[in-house]
Enzyme design. Sequence first.
Site, short mmCIF file in Angstrom:
data_model
loop_
_atom_site.label_atom_id
_atom_site.label_comp_id
_atom_site.label_asym_id
_atom_site.label_seq_id
_atom_site.Cartn_x
_atom_site.Cartn_y
_atom_site.Cartn_z
N CYS A 222 -5.60 47.72 25.04
CA CYS A 222 -5.89 48.23 23.71
C CYS A 222 -7.21 47.59 23.29
CB CYS A 222 -4.77 47.83 22.75
SG CYS A 222 -5.26 47.92 21.02
N CYS B 31 -3.15 53.14 21.56
CA CYS B 31 -2.25 51.99 21.63
C CYS B 31 -0.98 52.31 20.85
CB CYS B 31 -2.95 50.77 21.03
SG CYS B 31 -1.83 49.39 20.73
N CYS C 220 -1.02 50.13 17.40
CA CYS C 220 -1.99 50.26 16.30
C CYS C 220 -2.80 51.54 16.36
CB CYS C 220 -2.93 49.06 16.31
SG CYS C 220 -4.06 49.09 17.71
N TYR D 246 18.54 21.08 55.88
CA TYR D 246 19.99 21.16 55.77
C TYR D 246 20.72 20.89 57.08
CZ TYR D 246 19.02 26.00 57.18
OH TYR D 246 18.56 27.12 57.83
N GLU E 202 26.85 22.75 49.90
CA GLU E 202 25.41 22.78 49.62
C GLU E 202 25.06 24.10 48.95
OE1 GLU E 202 23.58 22.34 53.47
OE2 GLU E 202 24.41 20.33 53.75
#
Length: 683
Positions: free
Chosen positions: A437, A419, A422, A226, A115
């Site tokens: 940003c 940022c 940019c 199980y 298992e």
Amino acid sequence: MEDLTRIKDRIEQLRKTINYHNYRYYVLDSPEISDAEYDQLMAELRQLEEKYPRFLTPDSPTQRVGAAPLEAFNTVEHRYPLLSLGNAFSKDELLAWYGRASKLAGGQSFDFVCEHKIDGLAVALTYVNGQFTVGATRGDGFRGEDVTQNLKTIRSIPLSVSREAPPRFEVRGEVFLPKAGFHKLNQERAAEGSPLFANPRNAAAGSVRQLDPRITARRPLDIYIYGLGYAEGKATPPTHRETMEYLKSLGFKINPHNAPVADVEGAAEYYRTWMGKRESLPYEADGIVVKVNSRELQERLGNIGHEPRWAIAYKFPATQATTLLKEVRVSVGRTGTLNPYAVLEPVSVGGVTISRAALHNEDDIRRKDIRQGDWVYVQRAGEVIPEVIGPIKSRRTGEEKEFSLLETLFNPDKGRPACPACGGEVYKPEGEVMYYCANAACPVQLQERLQHFASRTAMDIHGIGESMSATLVGKRLVKDVADLYSLTREQLSSLERMGEKSAANIISAIEDTVRHKRPLSRIIYALGIRHIGEEMANLLASHFSSLDDLAAASREKLTSIPGVGPKIADSIIAFFRQEENEEIIQKLKDAGVNPIGEKAKSEELRLAGMEFVITGKLEAFTREEAEARIRALGGTGRDNVTRNTAYLVVGADPGSTKLARALALGTRQLTEEEFIRILEQAA
Ligand code: IVH
């Protein structure tokens, strides 16, 4: 009196139907009805139970959620201790274990069951007279915590089982959080600024050990059974494999990957197979468990300390490793989030080399006290991005540097934090943990948004991945996501490394989203509204009939939806208020991307909500074809006539039970001709 009996019957019938559909959906993963139909059944049951509380029972499907929060958990004494497992880390260790067992078995040969060893939380569930009565954690093996109310929220745990089951028995299994649910939960927590869970196991344990079951109910927990702890009053099968089959027949969820193997070589083979495929599993498995199949032999082999001699965990190589965190850098996400990430000395984790890992947010870095230059634990869980778990403080030299996001982002030219993509200004909204940003035209944001818009779980546009998004933004062919719809084949084929054929394919993939309309939920998700993940998008789509409808919603209306908090509501309002976004939506609509809400669509279908039962043979179509036609128009085909049946369609040689039932209930009957007419009118 007569009436009350009828109501009780209806309640029982509803429970049966709902339990059946629960089982189809959560245990077999193969639903037969839509969520809306399911909700309708639940709503009817809830209403009846509210009106007639005398008929309320603890095993009613309505009782899964809603129990009051506890002050503390009670202790449960386990009748038989919950053992742990010995580990094997190599094939030699597996063979050594087998050798010992084989010797004790006196040379008799024996087979096994293999298992997956799921990394979750062990629980023991007790059923008395068919009812789920107590659910407990493993605790120290002898005593655990009573988490019954929380476990009841897990839909794959049956609240009641057939009366054929032993009068009293206990099953054991592993509660787990699937990888996808874990990832989503952590994303939400990161956005909220709550501490993150280190792995799915901690998340599952944290969810089950919640004093407020309503919190547990919101976590997509699942279970695989199980083992059988004990059973009283009825004989149970002689092997583990048959016991699992038996438990499956009682309605328990058993892992379909369990496999019988004839010998220890078979176990080694199972291990190799799954080690190679573990990444593709929806849950975290840290190894396999090899179990002796015969229960009689299991008993004979017995335990040594806390560990059985008849089973062993054969562990996969770890997915955690240690390495040097060289530096923390910042990337830009699609909603403009500034995300810190770790640059690592490359290290192999469970067979994959990683050199970067997520750090989530500045608060999280502080809380974990992660510094640049630290030796750290890193972890890779499935396809999830690798993460830094925490520092190894004992390896510090004193040279390590604390991380500050604003310092890292400081841009000397601009004299302020900026940022990294940019140079735009950065800001942190009140009450949030992430910095953003501020530049809506930031190219990296746009690229991320584009990629997200086209991704498989959003609009599903094949061919627009990371590099294509970057190219489209870089060449200024796309200034917002709606520009995708005005791209031409010529524009695309003029791009580097782009053939005519690929260009045509991309255009056709884009057009495809118009031809085959995407559901509203996907479009809401694709827009990339801050804090709106897939699940939230689904929720919203079930409450609004179109994008316009959502855009016009007030804060009050939004927050009145269970599950939508003020933060989400504000984010939606802010998104639709922004002029650029209004324009994007208009452009999308002009291009023909105007989804219809799932809700509105099914209501528009003429046969929505109508149940049909067919009896006898039809001439024009098979039963399946007829039912498909009904479904296509929003109706449902059912096997039995009930009070909800709108029409009984009567073909040649009809069954007498259905006819009798229809007569008794006054259900309308249709000849095949009439049925065809209804289909034609509704189409
Ligand atoms: S059998 C005596 N089967 O592993 C055998 N355990 O270290 C008891 N586990 O506490 C466990 N998947 O939480 C078994 N298929 C599986 C399992 C499994 C995960 C966990 C279980 C247990 C731990 C043992």
